[in-house]
Each structure stands twice: as structure tokens, then as C-alpha cells.
Design a protein around this motif. Structure first.
Motif, PDB file in Angstrom:
ATOM      1  N   LYS A   4       0.834  -1.193   0.000  1.00 53.61           N
ATOM      2  CA  LYS A   4       0.000   0.000   0.000  1.00 53.61           C
ATOM      3  C   LYS A   4       0.871   1.247   0.000  1.00 53.61           C
ATOM      4  N   MET A   5       0.237   2.362  -0.334  1.00 52.67           N
ATOM      5  CA  MET A   5       0.928   3.648  -0.320  1.00 52.67           C
ATOM      6  C   MET A   5       0.224   4.559   0.682  1.00 52.67           C
ATOM      7  N   LEU A   6       1.022   5.345   1.400  1.00 55.26           N
ATOM      8  CA  LEU A   6       0.510   6.330   2.346  1.00 55.26           C
ATOM      9  C   LEU A   6       0.669   7.706   1.715  1.00 55.26           C
ATOM     10  N   ARG A   7      -0.431   8.421   1.557  1.00 54.56           N
ATOM     11  CA  ARG A   7      -0.372   9.789   1.022  1.00 54.56           C
ATOM     12  C   ARG A   7      -0.036  10.739   2.156  1.00 54.56           C
ATOM     13  N   VAL A   8       0.957  11.584   1.916  1.00 53.92           N
ATOM     14  CA  VAL A   8       1.409  12.529   2.929  1.00 53.92           C
ATOM     15  C   VAL A   8       1.417  13.922   2.313  1.00 53.92           C
ATOM     16  N   LYS A   9       0.667  14.827   2.917  1.00 51.16           N
ATOM     17  CA  LYS A   9       0.660  16.221   2.461  1.00 51.16           C
ATOM     18  C   LYS A   9       1.776  16.968   3.181  1.00 51.16           C
ATOM     19  N   LEU A  10       2.475  17.806   2.446  1.00 49.20           N
ATOM     20  CA  LEU A  10       3.585  18.581   3.003  1.00 49.20           C
ATOM     21  C   LEU A  10       3.244  20.063   2.960  1.00 49.20           C
ATOM     22  N   PHE A  11       3.655  20.771   3.996  1.00 49.14           N
ATOM     23  CA  PHE A  11       3.362  22.190   4.082  1.00 49.14           C
ATOM     24  C   PHE A  11       4.618  22.993   4.400  1.00 49.14           C
ATOM     25  N   ALA A  12       4.570  24.277   4.059  1.00 49.81           N
ATOM     26  CA  ALA A  12       5.623  25.255   4.382  1.00 49.81           C
ATOM     27  C   ALA A  12       6.984  24.782   3.863  1.00 49.81           C
ATOM     28  N   LYS A  13       8.007  24.863   4.693  1.00 47.19           N
ATOM     29  CA  LYS A  13       9.380  24.540   4.294  1.00 47.19           C
ATOM     30  C   LYS A  13       9.503  23.076   3.837  1.00 47.19           C
ATOM     31  N   ALA A  14       8.731  22.174   4.429  1.00 46.06           N
ATOM     32  CA  ALA A  14       8.782  20.769   4.017  1.00 46.06           C
ATOM     33  C   ALA A  14       8.351  20.637   2.555  1.00 46.06           C
ATOM     34  N   ARG A  15       7.298  21.333   2.176  1.00 51.05           N
ATOM     35  CA  ARG A  15       6.831  21.312   0.788  1.00 51.05           C
ATOM     36  C   ARG A  15       7.886  21.904  -0.137  1.00 51.05           C
ATOM     37  N   ASP A  16       8.479  23.006   0.287  1.00 50.09           N
ATOM     38  CA  ASP A  16       9.495  23.657  -0.533  1.00 50.09           C
ATOM     39  C   ASP A  16      10.697  22.753  -0.767  1.00 50.09           C
ATOM     40  N   LEU A  17      11.169  22.106   0.291  1.00 50.24           N
ATOM     41  CA  LEU A  17      12.353  21.251   0.174  1.00 50.24           C
ATOM     42  C   LEU A  17      12.087  19.994  -0.646  1.00 50.24           C
ATOM     43  N   ALA A  18      10.890  19.428  -0.521  1.00 52.55           N
ATOM     44  CA  ALA A  18      10.552  18.224  -1.285  1.00 52.55           C
ATOM     45  C   ALA A  18      10.187  18.574  -2.732  1.00 52.55           C
ATOM     46  N   GLY A  19       9.811  19.824  -2.968  1.00 49.44           N
ATOM     47  CA  GLY A  19       9.456  20.254  -4.309  1.00 49.44           C
ATOM     48  C   GLY A  19       8.061  19.820  -4.748  1.00 49.44           C
ATOM     49  N   THR A  20       7.234  19.412  -3.799  1.00 47.17           N
ATOM     50  CA  THR A  20       5.881  18.967  -4.118  1.00 47.17           C
ATOM     51  C   THR A  20       4.996  19.088  -2.880  1.00 47.17           C
ATOM     52  N   PRO A  21       3.703  19.329  -3.070  1.00 42.72           N
ATOM     53  CA  PRO A  21       2.810  19.458  -1.916  1.00 42.72           C
ATOM     54  C   PRO A  21       2.336  18.111  -1.355  1.00 42.72           C
ATOM     55  N   GLU A  22       2.540  17.038  -2.103  1.00 47.67           N
ATOM     56  CA  GLU A  22       2.081  15.726  -1.640  1.00 47.67           C
ATOM     57  C   GLU A  22       2.990  14.632  -2.166  1.00 47.67           C
ATOM     58  N   ILE A  23       3.283  13.685  -1.299  1.00 49.75           N
ATOM     59  CA  ILE A  23       4.109  12.546  -1.696  1.00 49.75           C
ATOM     60  C   ILE A  23       3.396  11.261  -1.301  1.00 49.75           C
ATOM     61  N   GLN A  24       3.868  10.155  -1.855  1.00 52.94           N
ATOM     62  CA  GLN A  24       3.358   8.847  -1.487  1.00 52.94           C
ATOM     63  C   GLN A  24       4.527   8.004  -1.016  1.00 52.94           C
ATOM     64  N   VAL A  25       4.319   7.343   0.112  1.00 56.26           N
ATOM     65  CA  VAL A  25       5.362   6.537   0.739  1.00 56.26           C
ATOM     66  C   VAL A  25       4.869   5.093   0.789  1.00 56.26           C
ATOM     67  N   PRO A  26       5.693   4.120   0.362  1.00 58.26           N
ATOM     68  CA  PRO A  26       5.293   2.726   0.503  1.00 58.26           C
ATOM     69  C   PRO A  26       4.978   2.448   1.974  1.00 58.26           C
ATOM     70  N   TRP A  27       3.837   1.791   2.232  1.00 59.09           N
ATOM     71  CA  TRP A  27       3.397   1.695   3.615  1.00 59.09           C
ATOM     72  C   TRP A  27       2.752   0.359   3.934  1.00 59.09           C
ATOM     73  N   GLN A  28       3.053  -0.129   5.113  1.00 58.07           N
ATOM     74  CA  GLN A  28       2.400  -1.309   5.664  1.00 58.07           C
ATOM     75  C   GLN A  28       1.632  -0.835   6.899  1.00 58.07           C
ATOM     76  N   ASP A  29       0.329  -1.052   6.912  1.00 58.88           N
ATOM     77  CA  ASP A  29      -0.487  -0.595   8.039  1.00 58.88           C
ATOM     78  C   ASP A  29       0.091  -1.097   9.357  1.00 58.88           C
ATOM     79  N   GLY A  30       0.022  -0.242  10.382  1.00 57.62           N
ATOM     80  CA  GLY A  30       0.519  -0.606  11.703  1.00 57.62           C
ATOM     81  C   GLY A  30       1.900  -0.067  12.009  1.00 57.62           C
ATOM     82  N   GLN A  31       2.526   0.590  11.026  1.00 60.53           N
ATOM     83  CA  GLN A  31       3.841   1.195  11.266  1.00 60.53           C
ATOM     84  C   GLN A  31       3.646   2.561  11.923  1.00 60.53           C
ATOM     85  N   SER A  32       4.710   3.064  12.533  1.00 58.02           N
ATOM     86  CA  SER A  32       4.612   4.266  13.364  1.00 58.02           C
ATOM     87  C   SER A  32       4.987   5.562  12.637  1.00 58.02           C
TER      88      SER A  32
END
Length: 82
Positions: free
Chosen positions: A2-30
Motif C-alpha cells: 500500500k501507499m501512504l499519502r502525505v501532504k507537506l506544508f511550508a518549508k517541508a513542501r518547498d524542500l521536497a518540491g511537491t505538496p504531496e508525496i506517497q510513501v510505501p506503507w504497511q499498516d501498523g507502522q509508526s
């Protein structure tokens, strides 16, 4: 996997170069693992990761909070004002 959608704001968005990323994800991780993965997948975010604030379903979440791929996740650096 599965993929976890993560929205980024402010400096995090600027540094990543995008307002939203997807991270490979297994439910139950922290949130701590999410932060680690963000630093690995987006090295430019590295300096922000230790202090990065994470909101899950509109509530702040600590590093031990467990995430599901269906959660709404947002990350942003601490904000100070005056």
C-alpha cells in the motif's frame, strides 16, 4: 504494498518540491518510521525530520502513533510567530 499519502506544508513542501508525496506503507507502522522514510526518500527533508510535526486525521500525532494507509497525514515544520 500500500501507499501512504502525505501532504507537506511550508518549508517541508518547498524542500521536497511537491505538496504531496506517497510513501510505501504497511499498516501498523509508526510515525517515527514515517519520519525516517521521509528523510531517506527525500534527503532534502533530512534537517527538518527531527522536529517535523505530523498530523493524522486532523490531530497531532507523536512518534509512537500507528498509521494506516487510509489515514489523512500532513507534515510541517514547527511554526513560530510573534
Amino acid at each position: 504494498m500500500k501507499m501512504l499519502r502525505v501532504k507537506l506544508f511550508a518549508k517541508a513542501r518547498d524542500l521536497a518540491g511537491t505538496p504531496e508525496i506517497q510513501v510505501p506503507w504497511q499498516d501498523g507502522q509508526s510515525v517515527a518510521l514515517l519520519k525516517q522514510q521521509l528523510g531517506e526518500l527525500y534527503p532534502a527533508l533530512g534537517p527538518l525530520v527531527p522536529g517535523l510535526l505530523v498530523a493524522v486525521n486532523n490531530d497531532y500525532a507523536g512518534d509512537s502513533a500507528v498509521l494506516s494507509s487510509s489515514d489523512e497525514v500532513a507534515c510541517f515544520p514547527p511554526v513560530s510567530g510573534g
